[in-house]
Design an enzyme around this catalytic site. Sequence first.
Site, PDB file in Angstrom:
ATOM      1  CB  SER A  65       2.063  25.175 -44.260  1.00  0.00           C
ATOM      2  OG  SER A  65       3.923  25.121 -44.158  1.00  0.00           O
TER       3      SER A  65
ATOM      4  CE1 TYR B 110       7.046  24.071 -38.472  1.00  0.00           C
ATOM      5  CE2 TYR B 110       6.886  24.401 -41.050  1.00  0.00           C
ATOM      6  CZ  TYR B 110       7.141  23.438 -39.664  1.00  0.00           C
ATOM      7  OH  TYR B 110       6.857  22.266 -40.050  1.00  0.00           O
TER       8      TYR B 110
ATOM      9  CB  THR C 219       4.692  24.026 -35.852  1.00  0.00           C
ATOM     10  OG1 THR C 219       2.994  23.858 -36.872  1.00  0.00           O
ATOM     11  CG2 THR C 219       4.890  23.082 -35.594  1.00  0.00           C
TER      12      THR C 219
ATOM     13  CE  LYS D 267       0.495  20.359 -36.516  1.00  0.00           C
ATOM     14  NZ  LYS D 267       1.665  20.518 -37.277  1.00  0.00           N
TER      15      LYS D 267
ATOM     16  CG  HIS E 101       6.105  17.999 -37.657  1.00  0.00           C
ATOM     17  ND1 HIS E 101       5.391  18.827 -37.118  1.00  0.00           N
ATOM     18  CD2 HIS E 101       5.853  17.588 -38.311  1.00  0.00           C
ATOM     19  CE1 HIS E 101       6.182  20.074 -38.009  1.00  0.00           C
ATOM     20  NE2 HIS E 101       6.237  19.295 -39.342  1.00  0.00           N
TER      21      HIS E 101
HETATM   22  C1  LIG Z   1       4.488  16.172 -45.959  1.00  0.00           C
HETATM   23  C2  LIG Z   1       4.521  16.842 -44.707  1.00  0.00           C
HETATM   24  C3  LIG Z   1       4.195  17.935 -44.380  1.00  0.00           C
HETATM   25  C4  LIG Z   1       4.398  18.835 -43.198  1.00  0.00           C
HETATM   26  N1  LIG Z   1       3.970  20.171 -43.404  1.00  0.00           N
HETATM   27  C5  LIG Z   1       4.283  20.485 -42.101  1.00  0.00           C
HETATM   28  C6  LIG Z   1       4.156  21.854 -42.092  1.00  0.00           C
HETATM   29  O1  LIG Z   1       4.753  23.159 -43.004  1.00  0.00           O
HETATM   30  N2  LIG Z   1       3.723  22.386 -40.886  1.00  0.00           N
HETATM   31  C7  LIG Z   1       3.875  21.762 -39.689  1.00  0.00           C
HETATM   32  O2  LIG Z   1       2.706  22.426 -38.601  1.00  0.00           O
HETATM   33  N3  LIG Z   1       3.796  20.491 -39.463  1.00  0.00           N
HETATM   34  C8  LIG Z   1       2.936  19.965 -41.193  1.00  0.00           C
HETATM   35  N4  LIG Z   1       3.073  18.704 -41.053  1.00  0.00           N
HETATM   36  C9  LIG Z   1       2.417  17.350 -40.061  1.00  0.00           C
HETATM   37  C10 LIG Z   1       0.998  17.559 -40.094  1.00  0.00           C
HETATM   38  O3  LIG Z   1       0.848  18.962 -39.764  1.00  0.00           O
HETATM   39  C11 LIG Z   1       0.177  16.144 -38.801  1.00  0.00           C
HETATM   40  O4  LIG Z   1       1.277  16.463 -37.577  1.00  0.00           O
HETATM   41  C12 LIG Z   1       1.010  15.252 -39.219  1.00  0.00           C
HETATM   42  O5  LIG Z   1       1.094  15.140 -40.829  1.00  0.00           O
HETATM   43  C13 LIG Z   1      -0.607  14.190 -38.290  1.00  0.00           C
HETATM   44  O6  LIG Z   1       0.544  12.944 -39.049  1.00  0.00           O
HETATM   45  P1  LIG Z   1      -0.495  12.051 -39.850  1.00  0.00           P
HETATM   46  O7  LIG Z   1      -0.048  12.617 -41.564  1.00  0.00           O
HETATM   47  O8  LIG Z   1      -0.151  10.730 -39.443  1.00  0.00           O
HETATM   48  O9  LIG Z   1      -1.728  12.612 -40.146  1.00  0.00           O
HETATM   49  C14 LIG Z   1       3.850  18.320 -42.295  1.00  0.00           C
HETATM   50  C15 LIG Z   1       3.398  16.667 -42.601  1.00  0.00           C
HETATM   51  C16 LIG Z   1       3.580  15.802 -43.005  1.00  0.00           C
HETATM   52  C17 LIG Z   1       3.437  13.945 -44.133  1.00  0.00           C
END
Ligand SMILES: Cc1cc2nc3c(=O)[nH]c(=O)nc-3n(C[C@H](O)[C@H](O)[C@H](O)COP(=O)(O)O)c2cc1C
Length: 364
Positions: free
Chosen positions: A112, A136, A162, A234, A258
Site C-alpha cells: 500500500s 492512492y 485503487t 482496483k 475493499h
Molecule cells: C486493515 C485493512 C487495510 C486496507 N488497506 C488498503 C490499502 O491501503 N489499499 C488498498 O487498496 N486496499 C486496502 N484494503 C483492502 C484490501 O486490499 C482488500 O481489498 C480487502 O481486504 C479484501 O477483503 P478481505 O479482507 O476479506 O480478504 C485494506 C483492507 C483492510 C482489512
Amino acid sequence: MRDRTSHGFAGLGDLEDSAAHTLPPALWDYVQGGAAEETTLRENRRAFLRRTLRPRVLVDISEIDPTTTLLGSAVAAPFYVSPTAYHGAVHPDGEAGTARAASEAHVLAAFSTLSTASLEAIATAAPHGPRWFQLYLQPEFASSRRLIERAEKAGYAALVLTVDMPVVANRDRQSKAGFALLESPPLGNGPEIVGPARGFVPRGSTFTLRSETSSGWDVLDRIQSVTSMPLVVKGILTGEDARTAVEHGARAVVVSNHGGRQLDGAPASLDALPEVVAAVGDRAEVFFDGGVRRGADIVMALALGAKGVGIGRPILWALGVGGQAGVERVLSLLKHDLVTTMALTGRRRVSEIDASLMGTPHGG
Ligand SMILES: Cc1cc2nc3c(=O)[nH]c(=O)nc-3n(C[C@H](O)[C@H](O)[C@H](O)COP(=O)(O)O)c2cc1C
C-alpha cells in the site's frame, strides 16, 4: 495439544481467533471493521457459503500443479497478498516481514501507499518479489508521480490504482473503537504522503472534497504517460467501469469492494465477478478479492473467471500473531488447502478450474 507455539496458530481454522486474542482491541476493530452496518462485509463471506462446487471423481490426481502467471509474473499459486495499510502497526516485522514471506513462497504481494516501511525498504527486504505497488492518488498529481517513479525504479512489477476510495466511508466499528489513536502511525513513504480524504467540507449548500482525488478516467492516461509499469485498476464492481478501465489501457482490473470497508450496500465481490469477467473478456486479466479464507474460496473465484485472488485480512491476522513466520505459515496453509480442493474437485492444473465447476447454490 496442537502446536501453536512457533507461529501462534495451528491452522486456518484458528487463525482469526488467535489474532483476535493477540491484537489490541482498537487495532483489531480497525482491521476487522467494515463500513456502516457492515452488510457488504458480511455478504462477502455469505457469497462463498451460498455457492457449491461440482466435483469430478476418478481423475488421476497424483500430481497437482497450482502454479500460474499473474500479469506475466510466474507464481507458485493463483492467490496474492492484497495491499493493506500499516503492517508495522500490526507487528514489528511489518511490510518487510510480509514481503520476505511472500517472496520466499513465490507468492505475489501488493504493498500500500500507506505502508509503514518505505517502498524502497520493502523492495530491499525481498528483492526478487514479485511485488506490486498500490497507489492512492495524492492531492497533487506531482506527488502521485513521484511515488510512481520511485516504485518503478525500485522494481515493482505493476501499479495498482485503487479507485473505490474517493473519500473514506463511515466506518462505525472503527470510530466506536477509537482507532483515531492510531490514525497516524508513521508512514514509510514520507511525511508528505496522505491517505484518502476523510470527509467533505460543507460549502454553501454543497460539499467539497480535496482537489485531485476526484479525478475522472483521464487520470489513467496521465499515469500511463509517466510509467511503463502495467496498470491494474482496483475496486471495480460493474461491467461498465471494467470496460472503461480497459479502454483507458488498464491491463487488469480487481473486482473488489475493499473488503466491505467502503460502500455499504455494494454487492459481495463474488456476486459482481461474473459481470466484470463478461465485460472484460480476454482484453485484460481480472483479479478478485473479498472474503477469501480457504482453498475452496480461491477455486470458486477462479471458476467464476478470476485469474488471481487477493487475500486481505488473513495476512494481517497471521502477521499480527506470528510476524513473518506467521505470514509464511498462512501462505503455506492456503496453498495446501487449495491443492487439496483441486484434488477433491478433480482439477490438476489451474487452467482446468473452469465454469463447469460451479454448482447450484445450497438449497437451490
Ligand atoms: C486493515 C485493512 C487495510 C486496507 N488497506 C488498503 C490499502 O491501503 N489499499 C488498498 O487498496 N486496499 C486496502 N484494503 C483492502 C484490501 O486490499 C482488500 O481489498 C480487502 O481486504 C479484501 O477483503 P478481505 O479482507 O476479506 O480478504 C485494506 C483492507 C483492510 C482489512
